[in-house]
Design an enzyme around this catalytic site. Structure first.
Site, PDB file in Angstrom:
ATOM      1  N   LYS A  22      39.423  35.714  35.060  1.00  0.00           N
ATOM      2  CA  LYS A  22      39.977  36.523  33.961  1.00  0.00           C
ATOM      3  C   LYS A  22      40.163  37.972  34.398  1.00  0.00           C
ATOM      4  O   LYS A  22      41.233  38.555  34.190  1.00  0.00           O
ATOM      5  CB  LYS A  22      39.016  36.471  32.762  1.00  0.00           C
ATOM      6  CG  LYS A  22      39.301  37.553  31.723  1.00  0.00           C
ATOM      7  CD  LYS A  22      38.322  37.520  30.573  1.00  0.00           C
ATOM      8  CE  LYS A  22      37.043  38.289  30.767  1.00  0.00           C
ATOM      9  NZ  LYS A  22      37.094  39.722  30.476  1.00  0.00           N
ATOM     10  N   ASN A  23      39.130  38.550  34.997  1.00  0.00           N
ATOM     11  CA  ASN A  23      39.185  39.986  35.293  1.00  0.00           C
ATOM     12  C   ASN A  23      40.069  40.326  36.498  1.00  0.00           C
ATOM     13  O   ASN A  23      40.306  41.494  36.778  1.00  0.00           O
ATOM     14  CB  ASN A  23      37.775  40.551  35.488  1.00  0.00           C
ATOM     15  CG  ASN A  23      37.046  40.627  34.157  1.00  0.00           C
ATOM     16  OD1 ASN A  23      37.655  40.464  33.096  1.00  0.00           O
ATOM     17  ND2 ASN A  23      35.740  40.860  34.201  1.00  0.00           N
ATOM     18  N   CYS A 125      32.581  49.499  22.463  1.00  0.00           N
ATOM     19  CA  CYS A 125      32.454  48.082  22.146  1.00  0.00           C
ATOM     20  C   CYS A 125      30.975  47.751  22.173  1.00  0.00           C
ATOM     21  O   CYS A 125      30.138  48.616  22.451  1.00  0.00           O
ATOM     22  CB  CYS A 125      33.240  47.219  23.111  1.00  0.00           C
ATOM     23  SG  CYS A 125      32.548  47.173  24.739  1.00  0.00           S
ATOM     24  N   ASP A 315      28.048  41.323  34.789  1.00  0.00           N
ATOM     25  CA  ASP A 315      28.620  40.203  34.031  1.00  0.00           C
ATOM     26  C   ASP A 315      27.840  38.899  34.215  1.00  0.00           C
ATOM     27  O   ASP A 315      28.177  37.883  33.600  1.00  0.00           O
ATOM     28  CB  ASP A 315      30.092  39.991  34.422  1.00  0.00           C
ATOM     29  CG  ASP A 315      30.989  41.104  33.895  1.00  0.00           C
ATOM     30  OD1 ASP A 315      30.518  41.914  33.074  1.00  0.00           O
ATOM     31  OD2 ASP A 315      32.162  41.175  34.319  1.00  0.00           O
ATOM     32  N   ARG A 407      37.208  34.121  24.895  1.00  0.00           N
ATOM     33  CA  ARG A 407      37.857  35.233  25.589  1.00  0.00           C
ATOM     34  C   ARG A 407      37.774  35.049  27.103  1.00  0.00           C
ATOM     35  O   ARG A 407      38.634  35.536  27.827  1.00  0.00           O
ATOM     36  CB  ARG A 407      37.166  36.564  25.242  1.00  0.00           C
ATOM     37  CG  ARG A 407      37.316  36.969  23.819  1.00  0.00           C
ATOM     38  CD  ARG A 407      36.717  38.320  23.611  1.00  0.00           C
ATOM     39  NE  ARG A 407      37.352  39.273  24.522  1.00  0.00           N
ATOM     40  CZ  ARG A 407      36.992  40.548  24.651  1.00  0.00           C
ATOM     41  NH1 ARG A 407      35.995  41.025  23.927  1.00  0.00           N
ATOM     42  NH2 ARG A 407      37.614  41.342  25.486  1.00  0.00           N
TER      43      ARG A 407
END
Ligand code: EPZ
Length: 428
Positions: A22-23, A125, A315, A407
């Site tokens: 994803k990143n 966030c 992460d 996500r």
């Protein structure tokens, strides 16, 4: 709102194909703004963050087509072709940017190509305040005039961006990516020091090279970029997701069993493998990826501090904490990247974990068993840590607010149930 229901106590056995990262995919998608030719990305994961960014890019004038379904049988996921023939808007609105911080990455490419941009400030966030000051300082050093007004960044560089020497005071993944993209189309040479070395940053650099950028020093702390007049399209394959890889390594470590992670790249998790090995988990390369096994013997506690790459990734911190809840002995886990990234701890404690937090360090005293409970996902990586805890726990765990998981983890319940987990999505 969907929930995930896990009945724990099953070992995981078989194979899982690792999805595209994803990143890495997110900044690579943004790179499509740098050229009027088509950029095709292969191995794009099917995730809500990807669709969100696609929506933002479409609003800027990027045309997109998607092929392939990304299912396990398909060798390399989906292909996404993007073409920014003409940038029709230089505005990234609050309603879209606030949902995903990575969308702030459009700022650099828009200023570089269109000489102006209006991009919403992403705001904080759950895991921290996450400002974008380094992105802005770097763009200013390259000649952008920046004004903050009504929650927006207004930037312009009427004569275009120019090369600069910019030293990051600390490592930032996103700011490194933003400035690398901007510098590729700036006039003259940009030298960036203390650049992020995360594999996703280097992956972006390789794609920019394939698009005709002139970059030296990729994968080191100093990157030199000689701006070019235009970039061209290319086909580029997104690297496999190291965080998904690490997550499944820890899932097997927690439940026992043996998994082959197809496509996993050990060289992107070099700080993770020795740590898990020292705790008693077996990890070995295969010709298709990595094999992980824990049979019989239990695993021990660890001491770990999150750091920029090549250090232990923030992460994977939540997943490691879930694993260490049932280790033999005590672990100390220190988080240095984000100031509020222990929100999974109280949820793990609801499942019987023994955790105390003091400042940036969590002390996790291993207990014999976790017990299933209803828990709440608070962010992406925290939610997957609760899945790991649920897989290892006795009884049933129900994880609420599953949209966080969607996500960043492609078809997680499908992948895990195919290797023996009792996990399902409950709609509603
Ligand atoms: C990227 O976020 C990742 N996101 C994050 O993954 C990851 O946790 C993080 O890098 C660290 O590895 C994407 O790649 C899309 P940073 P990013 O800029 O770029 C501070 C996930 O779960 N900072 O390296 O936003 C910042 O607040 C996500 O997939 C400033 O102060 O991270 C943080 O404390 C979560 N000013 C630290 O630097 C700035 O201008 C590192 O952030 C920029 C950052």
């Amino acid at each position: 709102m969907d929930r995930i229901q896990v009945r724990g106590g099953r070992r995981l056995n078989g194979e899982i194909r690792v999805s595209g990262a994803k990143n890495a995919a997110l900044p690579l998608m943004v790179a499509s703004l740098l050229t009027d030719e088509p950029l095709t990305l292969v191995n794009v994961p099917h995730l809500t963050d990807i669709s969100q960014l696609a929506e933002i890019l479409a609003g800027l004038g990027v045309e997109m087509t998607m092929s392939g379904n990304g299912h396990a049988e398909a060798e390399l996921g989906r292909a996404l072709t993007m073409q920014a023939r003409k940038i029709t808007s230089t505005v990234a609105p609050y309603e879209l940017v606030r949902k995903m911080r990575a969308s702030f990455l459009v700022a650099g490419p828009l200023i570089a190509r269109c000489h102006k941009a209006k991009v919403s400030l992403p705001g904080g966030c759950a895991i921290g305040t996450r400002p974008v000051d380094l992105h802005l300082k770097g763009l200013e050093a390259m000649g952008a005039r920046i004004e903050l007004k009504d929650g927006y960044v207004y930037a312009e560089a009427p004569g275009g961006l120019h090369g600069a020497h910019f030293v990051f005071p600390f490592v930032s993944v996103g700011a490194s990516e933003n400035l690398m993209m901007a510098a590729s189309l700036a006039k003259g040479t940009t030298t960036l020091e203390n650049v992020a070395m995360e594999p996703e940053v280097t992956d972006l650099g390789h794609c920019l090279l394939a698009m005709g950028a002139k970059i030296e020093g990729l994968g080191t702390r100093t990157v030199r970029i000689e701006g070019v007049d235009r970039l061209k399209g290319t086909n580029y394959t997104v690297l496999p997701d190291r965080i998904e890889t690490g997550t499944y390594l820890m899932a097997v470590a927690a439940t026992g069993g043996e998994l082959e992670l197809i496509g996993a790249r050990g060289d992107t998790i070099e700080s993770v493998i020795p740590l898990l090995t020292s705790a008693g988990v077996h990890i070995a390369p295969t010709n298709r990826g990595l094999k992980v096994a824990r049979n019989g013997a239990h695993y021990t506690g660890v001491e770990v501090t999150t750091e920029p790459y090549p250090g232990f990734p923030t992460d994977l911190q939540a997943q490691l904490m879930a694993l260490m809840c049932t280790a033999n002995g005590t672990s100390h886990i220190t988080e240095t990247i984000f100031e509020n990234r222990f929100m999974h701890a109280p949820e793990l404690m609801r499942m019987g974990a023994d955790i105390t937090i003091e400042h940036q360090t969590a002390t996790v005293r291993g207990v014999e068993k976790l017990r299933g409970a209803p828990v709440m996902a608070t962010d992406l990586r925290a939610s997957v840590s609760l899945v790991i805890a649920g897989l290892a726990a006795e009884g049933e765990t129900v994880i609420n607010r599953v949209y966080h998981l969607d996500r960043g983890f492609e078809r997680i319940e499908e992948k895990l149930s195919a290797v023996g987990a009792d996990i399902r999505r409950v709609k509603g």
